[in-house]
Structure formats: structure tokens, C-alpha cells
Enzyme design. Sequence first.
Site, PDB file in Angstrom:
ATOM      1  N   HIS A 188     -44.365 -12.923 -16.717  1.00 19.72           N
ATOM      2  CA  HIS A 188     -43.302 -13.850 -17.116  1.00 19.72           C
ATOM      3  C   HIS A 188     -42.162 -13.092 -17.797  1.00 19.72           C
ATOM      4  O   HIS A 188     -40.986 -13.225 -17.410  1.00 19.72           O
ATOM      5  CB  HIS A 188     -43.886 -14.903 -18.073  1.00 19.72           C
ATOM      6  N   GLU A 189     -42.494 -12.291 -18.814  1.00 18.57           N
ATOM      7  CA  GLU A 189     -41.452 -11.570 -19.543  1.00 18.57           C
ATOM      8  C   GLU A 189     -40.799 -10.493 -18.684  1.00 18.57           C
ATOM      9  O   GLU A 189     -39.604 -10.208 -18.825  1.00 18.57           O
ATOM     10  CB  GLU A 189     -42.026 -10.969 -20.827  1.00 18.57           C
ATOM     11  N   HIS A 232     -37.967 -12.013 -16.866  1.00 20.66           N
ATOM     12  CA  HIS A 232     -36.728 -12.039 -17.655  1.00 20.66           C
ATOM     13  C   HIS A 232     -36.053 -10.671 -17.678  1.00 20.66           C
ATOM     14  O   HIS A 232     -34.839 -10.567 -17.494  1.00 20.66           O
ATOM     15  CB  HIS A 232     -37.054 -12.445 -19.104  1.00 20.66           C
ATOM     16  N   HIS A 275     -34.493  -9.733 -14.371  1.00 20.63           N
ATOM     17  CA  HIS A 275     -33.279 -10.540 -14.215  1.00 20.63           C
ATOM     18  C   HIS A 275     -32.135  -9.905 -15.007  1.00 20.63           C
ATOM     19  O   HIS A 275     -31.008  -9.745 -14.500  1.00 20.63           O
ATOM     20  CB  HIS A 275     -33.568 -11.952 -14.720  1.00 20.63           C
TER      21      HIS A 275
END
Length: 604
Positions: A392-393, A396, A399
Site C-alpha cells: 500500500h505505502e 503511494h 506514485h
Amino acid sequence: MSDTKQLPKRHEVEEAKTWDLTTIYESDEAWERDFEAIDDLKDKFVNFQGTLGEGADKFLTAFETLLDLNRKLSKVFVYSHLKSDQDTENSTYQTLNDRARLKYAEVAEARSWFTPELLSLSPETIDRYFAEAEELQPYKHEIETILADRDHVLSAEKEALLAGASDILSSGSQTFSMLNNADIEFPTVTNEEGEKVQLSHGLYGELIQSTDRSVRQEAFKKMYEVYKGLNNTFASTLQSDVKKNNYLARVHHYDSARHQALSDNHIPESVHDTLLEVVNENLPLLHRYMALRKELLGLDELHMYDLYPPITGDNSLEYSFEEAKEATYEGLSVLGDEYKAILDKAFNERWIDVVENKGKRSGAYSSGMYDTNPFILLNWHDSLNHLYTLVHELGHSAHSYFTRNNQPYVYGDYSIFLAEIASTTNENLLTDYLLKKADSPKEKALILSQYLDGFKGTVFRQTQFAEFEHKIHTAAQEKQPLTADFLNKTYAEINDKFYGDVVVNDEEIQYEWSRIPHFYMGYYVYQYSTGFCAATALADKILNEEEGALEAYLDYLKSGSSDYPIEVMKKAGLDMTNKDYLQRAMDVFEQRLNQLEEVVKEIK
């Protein structure tokens, strides 16, 4: 107490498992030099006040000076907050972070004249500037974004007063953070091995998943004993923050705090309303999943502390950090070589702070700015849940890396609305990989349960939070005091509705709102839900190898803020102004639930 396991102190953590903040500043002294340089940039920028109407060249220089000031300030702030978060008990870095926050308020006050003065220029003047100065063209979308807020910007004097008070207005959030992360003393509890361990935010997340019911029950009850004891204090900090949001919305001529928060990203309020509507319509699916959990765990009553252990009753799958790293590479391989190169950087260049240490900020996040690596804070424990947190991190951080390496500084960030899509696309891809790799019904059941629990936590639970957040903002706007009793009662009622009759609404759960940091982030949580649902659709497109799907997805990751969020997602193939993507996600949840019901039949 000598046999009680303690968290390591910061200096005891292996360097390889810490982030390398020397890539931002080689030393605190280097930070000090940049910190001092901010004042010179600030004074230079202030000297442009009153000159924006003097021609395109003067306007361009003023705007680029503002960008330089913001850029320097962001770098200083990122370093200080990362240093503080790695050990909130370190007074040196608390002081640095406090100084950075105060400097942020000073700069906000110093630059507050710019937007009102820009808005005082006629549309004809702005058009003429763009025609006269080719160098202004790259900034056109950003300037048009500012101009779109014309009805909500006050005079320069009023904006300066509000900007100067920003540190004071954020005192509720700051007090919550220090109390929640540094000052609370958690009691000791007994782990599965019968050892006395000191409870912490990170350890609570592990103990609440224990297959030993007495362990998770004790952790649950002792955790909320602490928050019950501080019930009125936390009610005061949250009420202060809600009042701040409502006040700033009112003085800026917005209908509500929600109107202001969503307008910042040009998101229609209907997106928020539609989310609450669709999720509430589909609550029977969550109730059905809770009933299955109760049945498989063989419980007469399903309590709130029974919602997190593996649904098969077996120990959850465990992953060391190295094993999680390998699973990350394999699970995200469908995103191609360009994405893999960023994962290599994250793991090999110490972007990730892995280990939970004494005083470390709880939870997990990705943080950074245009001129830094996109760092990741973890509080690692060997579990499937933390594997999901890692991917998940990394979503980020990838991105951020894509954006900053494909956009100029002015568009080198992205809205929160877009952020959660990248992170939860990774989670969906990981689930597909793990299910294909699983070689036993029990393993499949654990993975399906992890996915369904993730959906529960990201879509249902965050929408529950969004509903609570909206109700208390609306109540405060209508002059309802946000007392501890009111907050407890409101939260308990919403929690009861979401989980239904199959789950016992334990007395302690009414205090859960008091430990949720996202309630201090002003209409942030709904974007977890919309993001997960959008990610479900995007992951499905990529996994099915739809023509152009991967290229469109990577283009979204590279877009930054070069267009409005809704438009960025349309280019990626999703229209998030309608509810189709939400219902599609609910359909996937039901399909996974059907799969789990079939798999558990093989286990029995």
C-alpha cells in the site's frame, strides 16, 4: 517488570532498517542553513506585493519566487517531521518540527497577499500576460485553478490574519498527536506466549488479530481503558479541530466544511453523498460476512475484538520483511519493468523505516516532497496484514516518484483524492497474486479473508468514519456542543448500524473515535473508500490485460496535478462522478465472499 518485553530505543535499531534522511540534509546544520534562507526568499517575495498588475514579466518573476519559497519550505518541513516522527520523545527534533511549523505559519502569512491580488486582476489582463510571456504557459493550469476559487478568497489583510493564526488554529490536532503518540502510557498485557508485553499502537494491531481470544479481549479492553480515562480531553481536541474547519469554511463563503474540503480538489459533494448512499445500501453484504466470521470462529457471540483474527481460527500467514519484499516484487510484476525499477530504489536506497521503536509515530505512511525521496514509515510485525501495508505505502511512493520525475515542480504533487487509488491498486494486485499462488484451501481462505477484511476496513470502515465525521461537522455547524457523551453516542450508533445485530456493540467501542488521527485531517477518510473502489476497477483492467490499460494507469501515476482529479481519472478510464465504479467494487466483494464460502466447505 524485568521480564516485560520493551520496544527498542531508536539508536538500537539496525541502520539498514531505517530510512536515510541524509539524502535530504547531510546534517542538522545543513537544515539550519536552508531554514535561515527561507527568510530571505520570504522577504524577496513580499517585495512583489502590489506589483502583479505591472506586466507579464513582473508577474512571472513573482510567481516563480513563490514557487521557490514553497519548495524550500517544504523540504525543511519534511526533514523535521520525519526526524520527529522516528522518535517523538526526542526533544531536539520536536523543537525542529515546532520551528518548521511556526515558519510555515510565518510564510503563509507573508504569501497570503498573492491570491487576493491575483484575483483582483481582470480576466483580460491575465489573458494578455499569457499571450505576452511564453514562459507563463507551463503555469496556466495552476493559475486557472487559483482563479476558480475567486468567490472564496478574502482580502489580503484578512487572509494574512488567518494565515498568521494557522499554528494556533491547528492546536487541537497538535495536542492530539503529542498525547496519542508520546504522552500516553499504555499498560502491560499478556501475549500468546504468556509473556508480559507493553501495549503500543503497533502491538495492539497484532494482538487484536490473535487466535487466542483472551489475548485480543484483554488488549481491546485495556486499550480503551486508556482512552476512556482521557475521554473529555480527546473530545476537546476533536471539537477544537471541527470548529476550526467550520469557521474557516464559513469565513471563506463555503456552505460547509465539506464543501470547502471537496472544493479544494474540485470534487462535487455528490461524490461524498453517493459513497454514503451506495455503502449503506450494501451493508447487508457486510452483515453476511460478519455472520460467516461468527460461524467459522465457532462463537456464540461475535464481539468487536473478534473482527480481526484469521477467519479459519489458524495463525495468520506470517511474512518476514525479506519475504514480504519478495512477494511485493512478484505480486506487482504485472506493472512492468518501469514500476519494478522504482521498487528497486525503495528497497536498496533506504526509503523505508521498518522497525517499531520506542516513541516512533504509530501507523504507516509515505511522505516526502519534490526534492526528496518518497520515504515510508512502517512499524513492522511479521504478518500478512503488514505485507499489505507495505505494498500500500509503496503504491503511494511509486506514485510520488512517477509524478515528480514526469512533472515540473508546480504539478509535482497530487491530490489526496487520487492518492489512495495508487496504493489500493497494489493491494488488489497482491490479492490476485497470492490467491493464484495459494496451494491449500486454508491458505486461500486466509487470503480471501485478508481481502474481505481489507475491503471492510477500507470501504465499509472508512465510510463509517466519513459518516461520523460528516455528522459531527454538521452538528457543530448547527451549534451542537461536541461533548464526550455526544461523540460517544453518535459513534456507537453508527458502529451498530454498520455491523448489525450479528456483532455485539461492546461498550468500549464508543471510544474508538478518540484514537483515529484521520479525524483531524478534514474530510480525508472518504477518499480511502472511493480510492479502493476505483482501484478495484483499474486492477481488474490490468489483470485482464485490456488493451492500453497498463499504459493508461502509468499515465495516471505520472499526471500529478496537471489536471483536475476527476479529469485525470477519466483519462485513466474511470468516471468517478457516477456510482457505477462503487457498485462494481461491491460486486467484487460479493464474488470474493462467495469464493470464501465455497473454500471453507473444503476445510470442514
